[in-house]
Write an enzyme that holds these catalytic residues in place. Structure first.
Site, PDB file in Angstrom:
ATOM      1  CE1 TYR A 270      10.107   1.094  -1.281  1.00  0.00           C
ATOM      2  CE2 TYR A 270       7.966   0.502  -2.212  1.00  0.00           C
ATOM      3  CZ  TYR A 270       8.984   0.269  -1.306  1.00  0.00           C
ATOM      4  OH  TYR A 270       8.886  -0.783  -0.421  1.00  0.00           O
TER       5      TYR A 270
ATOM      6  N   GLY B  53      -4.310   9.694  -6.203  1.00  0.00           N
ATOM      7  CA  GLY B  53      -3.643   8.602  -6.930  1.00  0.00           C
ATOM      8  C   GLY B  53      -3.652   7.262  -6.232  1.00  0.00           C
TER       9      GLY B  53
ATOM     10  CG  PHE C 223       8.178  -3.130  10.952  1.00  0.00           C
ATOM     11  CD1 PHE C 223       7.633  -3.776  12.063  1.00  0.00           C
ATOM     12  CD2 PHE C 223       7.469  -3.161   9.748  1.00  0.00           C
ATOM     13  CE1 PHE C 223       6.416  -4.439  11.962  1.00  0.00           C
ATOM     14  CE2 PHE C 223       6.263  -3.818   9.647  1.00  0.00           C
ATOM     15  CZ  PHE C 223       5.738  -4.469  10.751  1.00  0.00           C
ATOM     16  CB  ILE C 224      10.376  -6.385   7.969  1.00  0.00           C
ATOM     17  CG1 ILE C 224       8.975  -5.805   7.713  1.00  0.00           C
ATOM     18  CG2 ILE C 224      10.475  -7.815   7.445  1.00  0.00           C
ATOM     19  CD1 ILE C 224       8.620  -5.592   6.247  1.00  0.00           C
TER      20      ILE C 224
ATOM     21  NE  ARG D 183      -2.188   8.108   2.122  1.00  0.00           N
ATOM     22  CZ  ARG D 183      -1.640   7.022   2.655  1.00  0.00           C
ATOM     23  NH1 ARG D 183      -1.594   5.890   1.968  1.00  0.00           N
ATOM     24  NH2 ARG D 183      -1.127   7.057   3.852  1.00  0.00           N
TER      25      ARG D 183
ATOM     26  CB  ALA E 228      14.582  -0.355   1.175  1.00  0.00           C
TER      27      ALA E 228
ATOM     28  CE  LYS F 163      11.770  -2.109  -1.957  1.00  0.00           C
ATOM     29  NZ  LYS F 163      12.712  -2.777  -1.055  1.00  0.00           N
TER      30      LYS F 163
END
Ligand code: NAD
Ligand code: UD1
Length: 321
Positions: free
Chosen positions: A152, A281, A14-15, A279, A86, A156
């Protein structure tokens, strides 16, 4: 003088695909390295006949040496790397932390090591607001202590530090950006881990109900993909020495309720908006302080949310036809 040679890992995503278009527009030679796990050749359809573009199917976690050797023989050394490849799902990172370690941290170490050993001029890296964890006050600044709440985010953050190490000890210049909620054309609405805007637009265009998780007062900083791509290309071509770090958002907060209503309006949709359980958390507010990016790069987001949503709706509409 020969054009700058830039590798974009994850360039079919996408990016990545928007970034590749931007680099080609600026006259660069570009090699996309992508394993097509979530990326698509269709994302590069507008540029696939450009003779300055090479597409290489490979897994960055296996390193960049062998997959780039043919490209380097033909076009000379890689000068700059934009590392976007990623495993991008927070949920999946919780389910498979060791896979995430390899796809995120190991892959970044490979990109940094390749840059160090070849004397590349810069590595640009896509980090995430997820490194901050649950912050007490917004807007969040880069000086905020980072306490990620997912593998994740951890990987990062470790990747950022790996690039800092390569800059400080081995002199490989690096620009790290912490993206907030990026949206725009080509974000895959069918991925189970996609962003809220792609879900809402895709459903609104089909007049399907939209579900807001929780009361809808939670806010996010939604930034248009074109602003991200332009900034990555600019940072990548700069010759600033050392290591830099900056949030990339807009500095504007939008609630999920406001977002849902605006999307229904823009789509001319009859979709209903209902509420489901929040959702587990989930953080309540996420908002970037963008002064650092402004100081470093004169960064100013150019696409306001209403315009960006309009462009995104137009793209999804044509994709559904
Ligand atoms: P995306 O899934 O569309 O793009 C990721 C690309 O990397 C895909 O083309 C995929 O096929 C490729 N890829 C994945 N693993 C690979 C591997 N091991 N080797 C080679 N290619 C591989 O996702 P995106 O939203 O475009 O994300 C791009 C980057 O931006 C990622 O690093 C992501 O963590 C980061 N980011 C995105 C957001 C967002 O809001 N979209 C927010 C924060 C950070
Ligand atoms: C997620 C990631 C974050 C990443 C960001 C960028 C988590 C915990 N965080 O954040 O690391 O940087 O994406 O894309 O996964 N929502 C609805 N209805 C829906 C879908 C979403 O109400 O059908 C709400 C969510 O509850 C949330 C907001 O919309 O409040 C944004 O959700 P989403 O686009 O998934 O991104 P984040 O959760 O902010």
């Amino acid at each position: 003088m020969a054009e700058p040679s830039v590798v974009v890992t994850g360039g079919a995503g996408f990016i990545g695909s928007h970034t590749v278009e931007q680099l080609l527009k600026q006259g660069c030679r570009v090699a996309v390295v992508d394993d097509f796990s979530t990326g698509k050749r269709a994302n590069l359809v507008a540029v696939r006949d450009n003779e300055r573009l090479t597409i290489i199917e490979a897994d960055v976690s296996d390193g960049l040496w062998s997959c780039l050797s043919g490209y380097v023989q033909k076009h000379g050394p890689v000068q700059r790397i934009i590392h976007l490849a990623a495993q991008t799902s927070v949920v999946r990172s919780v389910e498979s932390p060791l896979h995430d370690l390899r796809a995120n941290y190991t892959a970044t170490m490979n990109a940094a090591d390749y840059a160090r050993r070849t004397g590349a001029k810069r590595v640009v890296f896509a980090s995430s607001a997820a490194i901050y964890g649950d912050v007490e006050t917004v807007p969040v600044r880069e000086s905020q202590v980072a306490l990620p709440l997912s593998p994740y985010g951890l990987h990062k953050l470790a990747s950022e530090q790996a690039l800092h190490y390569h800059a400080a000890v081995h002199g490989v210049p690096a620009s790290v950006f912490r993206f907030f909620n990026v949206y725009g054309p080509r974000q895959d609405p069918n991925s189970p881990y996609t962003g809220v805007i792609s879900i809402f637009i895709n459903r609104a265009l089909q007049n399907l109900p939209l579900t807001i998780f929780g009361d809808g007062t939670q806010t996010r900083d939604f930034v248009f993909v074109g602003d991200i791509a332009r900034t990555l290309a600019e940072a990548c071509l700069s010759d600033r020495a050392g290591f830099s770090l900056a949030n990339l958002g807009t500095g504007n907060a939008t609630s999920v309720t406001e977002l849902a209503k605006e999307i229904v309006r823009l789509c001319g949709s009859t979709s209903t908006i209902s509420h489901g359980p929040a959702r587990a958390g989930e953080i309540k507010h996420s908002l970037a302080a963008i002064t650092q990016a402004r100081e470093l790069l004169d960064y100013a987001p150019e696409v306001a949310l209403a315009d960006g949503l309009g462009q995104t709706v137009a793209w999804y509409r044509s994709a559904l036809e």
